[in-house]
Design a protein around this motif. Structure first.
Motif, short mmCIF file in Angstrom:
data_model
loop_
_atom_site.label_atom_id
_atom_site.label_comp_id
_atom_site.label_asym_id
_atom_site.label_seq_id
_atom_site.Cartn_x
_atom_site.Cartn_y
_atom_site.Cartn_z
N SER A 19 0.84 -1.20 0.00
CA SER A 19 0.00 0.00 0.00
C SER A 19 0.87 1.25 0.00
O SER A 19 0.59 2.22 -0.72
CB SER A 19 -0.92 0.00 1.22
OG SER A 19 -1.76 -1.14 1.23
N LEU A 20 1.93 1.23 0.82
CA LEU A 20 2.84 2.38 0.85
C LEU A 20 3.54 2.56 -0.49
O LEU A 20 3.76 3.69 -0.95
CB LEU A 20 3.88 2.19 1.96
CG LEU A 20 3.33 2.20 3.40
CD1 LEU A 20 4.45 1.89 4.39
CD2 LEU A 20 2.68 3.53 3.72
N LEU A 21 3.87 1.44 -1.14
CA LEU A 21 4.51 1.52 -2.45
C LEU A 21 3.57 2.13 -3.49
O LEU A 21 3.99 2.91 -4.34
CB LEU A 21 4.96 0.12 -2.88
CG LEU A 21 5.71 0.01 -4.22
CD1 LEU A 21 7.03 0.76 -4.13
CD2 LEU A 21 5.95 -1.45 -4.58
N MET A 22 2.29 1.77 -3.40
CA MET A 22 1.32 2.29 -4.36
C MET A 22 0.98 3.75 -4.10
O MET A 22 0.70 4.51 -5.04
CB MET A 22 0.03 1.44 -4.28
CG MET A 22 0.23 -0.01 -4.69
SD MET A 22 0.72 -0.18 -6.42
CE MET A 22 -0.74 0.41 -7.25
N ILE A 23 1.02 4.17 -2.83
CA ILE A 23 0.62 5.53 -2.50
C ILE A 23 1.78 6.52 -2.63
O ILE A 23 1.57 7.74 -2.63
CB ILE A 23 0.04 5.58 -1.06
CG1 ILE A 23 -0.87 6.82 -0.90
CG2 ILE A 23 1.15 5.61 -0.02
CD1 ILE A 23 -1.59 6.86 0.42
N TYR A 24 3.00 6.01 -2.77
CA TYR A 24 4.16 6.90 -2.86
C TYR A 24 4.06 7.88 -4.03
O TYR A 24 4.34 9.07 -3.86
CB TYR A 24 5.45 6.09 -2.97
CG TYR A 24 6.68 6.96 -3.16
CD1 TYR A 24 7.28 7.58 -2.07
CD2 TYR A 24 7.23 7.17 -4.43
CE1 TYR A 24 8.39 8.39 -2.24
CE2 TYR A 24 8.34 7.97 -4.60
CZ TYR A 24 8.91 8.59 -3.50
OH TYR A 24 10.00 9.40 -3.67
#
Length: 277
Positions: A19-24
């Motif tokens: 999720s963090l990778l996608m929201i970066y």
């Protein structure tokens, strides 16, 4: 034995990094909208100096027209597109899903075949038609097609949803004296609300993102939509990337609001389409 809480913890442990990778990219986008053009190449996520004027200067991009005009034009166009798409898709879908008429299966097959037709094939004939009618540089070519069924995909979606509604409800309404239109407005329309919301969301999002058609038919700046307004930044001799990113971020907000407000009905409409009870 693995408990449900342990399964949940493991699931979150796997999903949170993704999720963090996608929201970066979204976080970078937000931070870059406050940066200067020189600082955009900086590896830092957030700017050293927050340039709030990127939003004010970007909003009043030209002395004659601001982005308020572009947003107003786009929202006006979206209103008619959604209205036409939802109403006509519901009516045509009801006709294919419930009414018996000659060659119904044939015309429904033709409808499905149009879904396989690339949009590039119809661009030139449509432009020639609207040009001869004197409708180029107006919103009519962008709005009118939505009042002719709303699109084959939406009609198919409505038909599949209607086929999942028991016909006994129609028969009971007929016994009570309801007409064909009465059955639609009193029985079918309320039950296909999730599908109608799904059509409205897709129509809004696809029409909002349809840059090519807007570029093709709109020539006057006072009629520009948000997408064409963003393009004006690139037409400059020196692109103000901070202002461009700021306005592009604002352009996403209406789509996000529409989706999150109606996501319950959207998920329900997708999940139950084609399920017969």
């Amino acid at each position: 034995m693995i408990t449900s809480s342990q399964k949940t913890w493991k699931t979150h442990f796997i999903l949170i990094p993704f999720s963090l990778l996608m929201i970066y990219p979204v976080l970078w986008w937000i931070g870059a909208s406050f940066k200067s053009t020189a600082e955009l190449s900086s590896p830092s996520l957030w700017p050293t100096t927050w340039l709030w004027e990127n939003y004010s200067n970007g909003w009043s991009f030209t002395s004659d027209f601001t982005f308020a005009r572009f947003f107003a034009n786009t929202l006006m166009m979206e209103f008619w597109n959604v209205l036409g798409g939802v109403v006509t898709a519901a009516l045509v879908g009801y006709g294919f899903g419930r009414l018996n008429f000659r060659f119904r299966n044939f015309w429904f097959s033709v409808l499905l075949l149009t879904m396989m037709l690339p949009s590039q094939v119809t661009v030139v004939p449509q432009y020639i038609l609207f040009n001869k009618l004197g409708l180029v540089d107006s919103y009519v070519p962008l709005i009118l097609p939505h009042f002719f069924g709303g699109g084959a995909f939406f009609i198919f979606l409505i038909v599949q949803f209607i086929r999942g509604i028991p016909r006994e409800l129609d028969e009971a309404a007929q016994i009570d004296g309801a007409s064909v239109y009465g059955i639609f407005f009193r029985i079918i329309a309320p039950l296909i609300k999730p599908a109608l919301v799904t059509v409205a969301i897709f129509t809004f999002l696809w029409s909002w993102d349809d840059f090519f058609s807007q570029l093709l038919y709109l020539n006057s700046v006072e009629k520009f939509t948000v997408g064409l307004g963003l393009r004006m930044f690139i037409d400059q001799f020196e692109v103000q990337w901070g202002q461009l990113l700021a306005m592009s971020l604002l352009s996403v907000i209406p789509s996000a609001i529409v989706f999150f407000v109606a996501q319950k009905h959207f998920v329900e409409g997708i999940a139950t389409t084609g399920i017969k009870g």
